[in-house]
Design a protein around this motif. Sequence first.
Motif, PDB file in Angstrom:
ATOM      1  N   SER A  35      -4.845 -10.424  -1.756  1.00  0.00           N
ATOM      2  CA  SER A  35      -4.684  -9.214  -2.561  1.00  0.00           C
ATOM      3  C   SER A  35      -4.862  -9.530  -4.035  1.00  0.00           C
ATOM      4  O   SER A  35      -4.716 -10.686  -4.475  1.00  0.00           O
ATOM      5  N   ARG A  37      -2.974  -8.725  -6.596  1.00  0.00           N
ATOM      6  CA  ARG A  37      -1.738  -9.212  -7.187  1.00  0.00           C
ATOM      7  C   ARG A  37      -1.484 -10.674  -6.814  1.00  0.00           C
ATOM      8  O   ARG A  37      -1.045 -11.475  -7.647  1.00  0.00           O
ATOM      9  N   SER A 260      -4.456  -2.681 -10.358  1.00  0.00           N
ATOM     10  CA  SER A 260      -4.132  -2.440  -8.951  1.00  0.00           C
ATOM     11  C   SER A 260      -2.751  -1.814  -8.806  1.00  0.00           C
ATOM     12  O   SER A 260      -2.553  -0.932  -7.954  1.00  0.00           O
ATOM     13  N   SER A 264      -2.230   1.853  -7.172  1.00  0.00           N
ATOM     14  CA  SER A 264      -1.376   2.051  -5.989  1.00  0.00           C
ATOM     15  C   SER A 264      -0.398   3.199  -6.184  1.00  0.00           C
ATOM     16  O   SER A 264       0.138   3.740  -5.213  1.00  0.00           O
ATOM     17  N   GLU A 314      -3.010  -2.114  -0.159  1.00  0.00           N
ATOM     18  CA  GLU A 314      -2.715  -3.358   0.554  1.00  0.00           C
ATOM     19  C   GLU A 314      -2.114  -3.054   1.924  1.00  0.00           C
ATOM     20  O   GLU A 314      -1.076  -2.402   2.033  1.00  0.00           O
ATOM     21  N   SER A 315      -2.771  -3.526   2.965  1.00  0.00           N
ATOM     22  CA  SER A 315      -2.229  -3.402   4.325  1.00  0.00           C
ATOM     23  C   SER A 315      -1.226  -4.530   4.565  1.00  0.00           C
ATOM     24  O   SER A 315      -1.208  -5.532   3.845  1.00  0.00           O
ATOM     25  N   GLN A 316      -0.412  -4.380   5.588  1.00  0.00           N
ATOM     26  CA  GLN A 316       0.546  -5.424   5.924  1.00  0.00           C
ATOM     27  C   GLN A 316      -0.163  -6.720   6.310  1.00  0.00           C
ATOM     28  O   GLN A 316       0.306  -7.809   6.012  1.00  0.00           O
ATOM     29  N   LEU A 318      -3.073  -7.747   5.148  1.00  0.00           N
ATOM     30  CA  LEU A 318      -3.560  -8.373   3.924  1.00  0.00           C
ATOM     31  C   LEU A 318      -2.422  -9.076   3.189  1.00  0.00           C
ATOM     32  O   LEU A 318      -2.594 -10.186   2.675  1.00  0.00           O
ATOM     33  N   LYS A 319      -1.271  -8.439   3.165  1.00  0.00           N
ATOM     34  CA  LYS A 319      -0.115  -9.060   2.509  1.00  0.00           C
ATOM     35  C   LYS A 319       0.269 -10.356   3.208  1.00  0.00           C
ATOM     36  O   LYS A 319       0.603 -11.359   2.552  1.00  0.00           O
ATOM     37  N   SER A 322      -2.323 -13.020   2.443  1.00  0.00           N
ATOM     38  CA  SER A 322      -2.169 -13.441   1.051  1.00  0.00           C
ATOM     39  C   SER A 322      -0.991 -14.399   0.890  1.00  0.00           C
ATOM     40  O   SER A 322      -1.078 -15.424   0.201  1.00  0.00           O
TER      41      SER A 322
END
Length: 597
Positions: A35, A37, A260, A264, A314-316, A318-319, A322
């Motif tokens: 992500s 961030r 970002s 969001s 951000e999907s779970q 992707l988190k 990351s």
Amino acid sequence: MIHTFGISFLLSNLVISILIAAILLIKRIFKKHISIRMQYNIWFLTLSMLIIPFLPVNTLGFQNLQNWMIGLHNVRMSNQNGVTQTLNNGKQLLSGNWLQDFSISINSKTPSYINVFLISIWTIGIIVMTTITIYNNHKIKQLKTSSLPVQNKKIRLLCKICVKDIGLKNELPILTSAYLNTPVTMGHFKPCIILPMYLISEFKLKEIRYILLHELQHYKHRDIQVNLWMCLTQIIYWFNPVIWYVIKEMRNDCELACDSSVLSMLDKEYHSEYGHTLLNFAQKLSYLSSVSGMGGPKKQIKKRIINIVSFQGESQWLKLKSTLIFILIGITILGFTPILSTHGFNDSIYKTSNIRTTTEDLSDYFKDYNGSFVLYEPNKDYCFIYNETDAMKRVSPDSTYKIYSALFGLEANSISPHSSLIMWDKIIYPYDTWNQDHSLNTAMKNSVNWYFQALDQRTGLQTLKHYYQKIEYGNQSLSGGISNYWMESSLKISPMEQVELLSKFYYNTFQFEDKNIQTVKDAMLLSSSNEANLYGKTGTGSVDGKNVNGWFVGFIEVKDNTYFFATHIQNNDKSNGSNAASITLSILKDKNIYSSE
């Protein structure tokens, strides 16, 4: 470690640069799986890594390379290749010609002025960079002082709404200035948002809202303090272009992360409006040190616009990805921590003795020397110490290491109690007694360097490392090389540790073969009578022709007790094992423990 810091820091920067290149590669390869961030947060790992060279961490294997380049721990001896040699002539202390002190001078390879030069250049650079930073921050402070509070009630109300939308508890003062062309958030202790004066009159309220949301995100994520951290990093690592590139990329990613965070919060239909607001600043750029702003270089503006257009929440999954990549990079940096340390774990002082001690004033015996004396009586589990500071300080063991070189050689079957003869290598040495074949007993008596060097070669470096770690011998560092690690090189031990180890050796605490312990004891025997048996080993450190380090360690068996002792002396020229032995014997005689007469 100031005398080695210059080259060590240079080596650490080389490793740091390689690690940064690896981090950049990971970010590029897994860009779609990290992500925005988290891409920014990864740089915090990099900044943290830059602190490691100043931490006291064991340098492990990297110390080999450090010592090779530093040269202060690696030495050269005289031999048939024509290297200059300085001798410390043995001094007969007692009748019977059985206690002599033999040593060979070693020469440091790298003059200390190289480290002084490197540190001087580095310090000058720090002073220049600090001056520039202070000047820039002074100008920023002047900018803040010259700014005026925003009087527009709608904008002030809008700011309150934005603060609430982001979830902040405290409001930030909103100022305006005619000297700015892009909004900024500044102030380490009293942060505020400063808007260009033209913005209030030329921009719509919804555009100003986007601007305030962006600047408040900087405040929320403490980017002002992060900017200070980056400035300090640039000051310390002013000479490393890789670090400058990291700081530039981190500032760019900081802006992307703020974008970002704002996106969001907004519905997708408003993303294009936010991007359009950003474009309005593309021709009015300002990039100030220690300031977080919405503007930036044109190339970075383009990158941010692309990010806005392609932005997806951000999907779970992707988190999770990351976070895993972040942890992977963190573990990698943690694994390199021992390599990055410039001075290693502070192993120059021994601090873990559990023996009860009392101090004595024996300064009359040490008139011409800095030194210490330790006497351990295991029956009482008590140590008498003169000069506790020196007694806990680790220095080169010099020839006293031969006690354990012999023991390890026996344990590894490099020699045996009944077969310890090693043939003379035919190199002509400065002492006639060295120029012949030797057994363990004769080699220990005459402190024959080549014998114990050959024995260590037979035993092998890895096996030696294992045994030194097993008995916890001083700092356990053999990085100076198998031939020289004990001779004013990497291996260090304190007088207190010498005494403790001799006691454990004597009572075979480490459960070596009893016959091997006895064989070494026999080789250490210096004098025997009905009243007492004296065992010991001298050691002399001679550097650049000067005797700078003197040892005498051993133990005395009397009728109902055994005493363990270690004497260490240092000065600029007269310190040797013979003089250390003289001091020891005088003390022991006056204590009615042992007399050579």
